[in-house]
Design a protein around this motif. Structure first.
Motif, PDB file in Angstrom:
ATOM      1  N   LEU A 282       0.824  -1.208   0.000  1.00 31.45           N
ATOM      2  CA  LEU A 282       0.000   0.000   0.000  1.00 31.45           C
ATOM      3  C   LEU A 282       0.862   1.263   0.000  1.00 31.45           C
ATOM      4  CD1 LEU A 282      -2.923  -0.985   2.424  1.00 31.45           C
ATOM      5  CD2 LEU A 282      -2.838  -1.100  -0.077  1.00 31.45           C
ATOM      6  N   LEU A 283       1.972   1.228   0.722  1.00 28.83           N
ATOM      7  CA  LEU A 283       2.898   2.373   0.700  1.00 28.83           C
ATOM      8  C   LEU A 283       3.490   2.565  -0.686  1.00 28.83           C
ATOM      9  CD1 LEU A 283       4.701   1.881   4.137  1.00 28.83           C
ATOM     10  CD2 LEU A 283       3.334   3.877   3.462  1.00 28.83           C
ATOM     11  N   LYS A 284       3.815   1.454  -1.362  1.00 31.93           N
ATOM     12  CA  LYS A 284       4.347   1.533  -2.724  1.00 31.93           C
ATOM     13  C   LYS A 284       3.298   2.117  -3.662  1.00 31.93           C
ATOM     14  CE  LYS A 284       7.475   0.634  -5.896  1.00 31.93           C
ATOM     15  NZ  LYS A 284       8.749   1.380  -5.932  1.00 31.93           N
ATOM     16  N   SER A 285       2.046   1.693  -3.488  1.00 33.54           N
ATOM     17  CA  SER A 285       0.963   2.218  -4.304  1.00 33.54           C
ATOM     18  C   SER A 285       0.805   3.720  -4.096  1.00 33.54           C
ATOM     19  CB  SER A 285      -0.349   1.504  -3.936  1.00 33.54           C
ATOM     20  OG  SER A 285      -1.442   2.066  -4.631  1.00 33.54           O
ATOM     21  N   GLU A 286       0.803   4.156  -2.838  1.00 31.61           N
ATOM     22  CA  GLU A 286       0.661   5.591  -2.534  1.00 31.61           C
ATOM     23  C   GLU A 286       1.817   6.396  -3.117  1.00 31.61           C
ATOM     24  OE1 GLU A 286       0.036   8.446   1.405  1.00 31.61           O
ATOM     25  OE2 GLU A 286       1.050   6.512   1.608  1.00 31.61           O
ATOM     26  N   THR A 287       3.028   5.886  -2.981  1.00 32.49           N
ATOM     27  CA  THR A 287       4.216   6.601  -3.488  1.00 32.49           C
ATOM     28  C   THR A 287       4.157   6.768  -4.997  1.00 32.49           C
ATOM     29  OG1 THR A 287       5.573   5.741  -1.678  1.00 32.49           O
ATOM     30  CG2 THR A 287       6.730   6.550  -3.633  1.00 32.49           C
TER      31      THR A 287
END
Length: 479
Positions: free
Chosen positions: A78-83
């Motif tokens: 999810l952090l990768k998606s947000e970034t």
């Protein structure tokens, strides 16, 4: 009620209103999780769909990891998606973050991180305040929802069509939503439903019009046109050639080009392309299955030659077919179509106990998953007709397939098999009650009238299709 229970209830009420994987009705029991995980990881690794596509893939991966019980890994995706979303869209990213933040809120709730959960709910509230419409009518959310339905299970294809259609209505020029809509229609149009002006063909043309570089849609259009009409061969070949030249390394393009060449009769070329695709996607059950079908086609072609010296070649082709089917079913545990085909191949090889055992397992899987049960009936009917010589059981299972799915390719083929059986009965006795019962059933289900007995016997022919001929040859040769 304790204070903690009150907080949980308050959060649960808000979470249920979000638009994300946790609220879209994607059920664990409908999914083959490891297969989905392999495909999504492959797509992320290869960067398919650009940064936005990879961001969506990581968001979906987060939900898959949650279903697998790997909660800590969910945050990484999810952090990768947000970034990726923020890097790609900058200050205009709010609407595109709706699904990612919804998933963040839900996973924090499940991890009992209630403060973090509330934080993401507040972020979503701020996004909602800047939107002119409800989250359920935001095209960015609808597009991601459509792709999730399309990637997770064939059971959700109809939902994917509905969602993509709404997304396209809201944002008609969006190439990603148009491509997703086209692919969903392509996957649901089967059997006799295909025509040259079908919704899938029109939407594939629209997707290519909006994005001339969309070779994945171009190759699907080429396959679809050829499937609908042999008269469109030149148009199909031109589309396929353009797609392959434009995206020679794209795995989806290579897969379907390989399928195109197999259907066209260029089996060796298809095998070469699919093996090339396999180097990039070694865990693809789809590619292994397509390779198996190539070797099956090769085996059928060799059997039609009826040369004594080619039995060794037939045996090699069959072994390769079985090898790739076994790989496909090991990679995708509930690959019903591949399991059915593998059981049929065991039958041809005269390993009848193994075939029966696998068919029993396949019937069980199809019923549990409510997936392609008609396909299993069709293959089991062929097994009974050609391997066990039990035509009574073959008739029963062809009939079951026909009743379940009359307008699929298996339904059409079951009708053809039943017609051929009835015609043989009528040669000996034009008034044979069983033959007339079979024809009456086909007419009742498919609405096809054959006229009187003599005209039917004269026009229907007594030729089985290539696949049936191969099965019959296999038994007679006793290889």
């Amino acid at each position: 009620m304790s204070e903690m229970s009150s907080i949980q209830d308050s959060l649960q009420s808000k979470l249920d209103q979000l638009e994300c994987h946790f609220t879209w009705g994607i059920k664990k029991e409908d999914l083959v999780l490891m297969d989905i995980l392999n495909r999504l990881e492959e797509q992320a690794k290869m960067g398919l769909g650009g940064e936005q596509g990879v961001a969506r893939t990581h968001c979906s991966l987060g939900y898959v990891k949650f279903l697998l019980g790997r909660n800590e890994e969910v945050f990484t995706h999810l952090l990768k998606s947000e970034t990726l979303i923020k890097e790609n869209l900058g200050v205009n990213c709010d609407k595109t973050l709706i699904v990612t933040y919804g998933n963040f809120a839900w996973i924090n709730y499940h991890m009992k991180n209630y403060t973090e959960c509330e934080s993401y709910l507040m972020k979503l509230q701020k996004i909602n305040e800047t939107c002119s419409s409800e989250p359920s009518s935001v095209s960015e959310m609808l597009g991601e929802k459509g792709w999730a339905y399309l990637k997770f299970s064939r059971k959700y294809y109809d939902k994917a069509i509905e969602v993509f259609q709404k997304a396209v209505e809201l944002d008609p020029e969006n190439s990603e939503w148009n491509a997703g809509y086209a692919k969903a229609l392509f996957r649901t149009e089967t059997g006799t439903l295909c025509t040259v002006d079908s919704p899938a063909i029109k939407q594939l043309e629209r997707a290519i019009e909006i994005d001339p570089d969309d070779d994945a849609s171009r190759v699907l259009l080429g396959v679809k046109l050829l499937f609908c009409s042999k008269k469109l061969m030149k148009d199909s070949e031109k589309l396929i050639e353009t797609a392959l030249n434009g995206s020679p390394e794209h795995p989806h393009v290579i897969r379907y080009v390989g399928k195109f060449f197999r259907n066209q009769g260029s089996v060796d070329r298809s095998i070469a392309l699919l093996k090339k695709a396999l180097e990039k996607s070694p865990n693809s059950g789809f590619i292994h299955h397509q390779l198996a079908m190539c070797y099956k086609t090769m085996k059928i072609n060799l059997q039609k030659e009826k040369r004594e010296v080619n039995r060794f070649e037939i045996n090699i082709a069959r072994k390769q077919c079985i090898y790739y089917l076994e790989k496909a079913t090991s990679l995708k545990a509930s690959f019903v179509i591949a399991m059915s085909e593998l059981a049929l191949q065991y039958g041809e090889k005269r390993d009848l106990p193994k075939a029966e055992e696998l068919f029993a397992q396949t019937f069980k899987t199809a019923r549990e998953k409510n997936d392609s049960l008609h396909v299993v009936h069709y293959y089991y009917a062929e097994f009974q007709q050609y391997s066990k010589r039990r035509e009574d059981l073959a008739i029963r299972h062809y009939t079951e397939c026909l009743k379940m799915s009359p307008h699929t390719s298996e339904g059409d083929r079951s009708a053809k098999k039943l017609k051929n059986i009835a015609q043989r009965y009528m040669k000996d006795d034009p008034g044979d009650w069983k033959a007339n019962e079979i024809l009456g059933l086909i007419y009742q289900i498919k609405g096809e009238m054959f006229g009187d007995t003599k005209s039917y016997a004269a026009t229907s022919g007594n030729e089985e299709d290539d696949e049936s001929l191969s099965n019959l040859c296999e038994i007679n040769l006793k290889i």
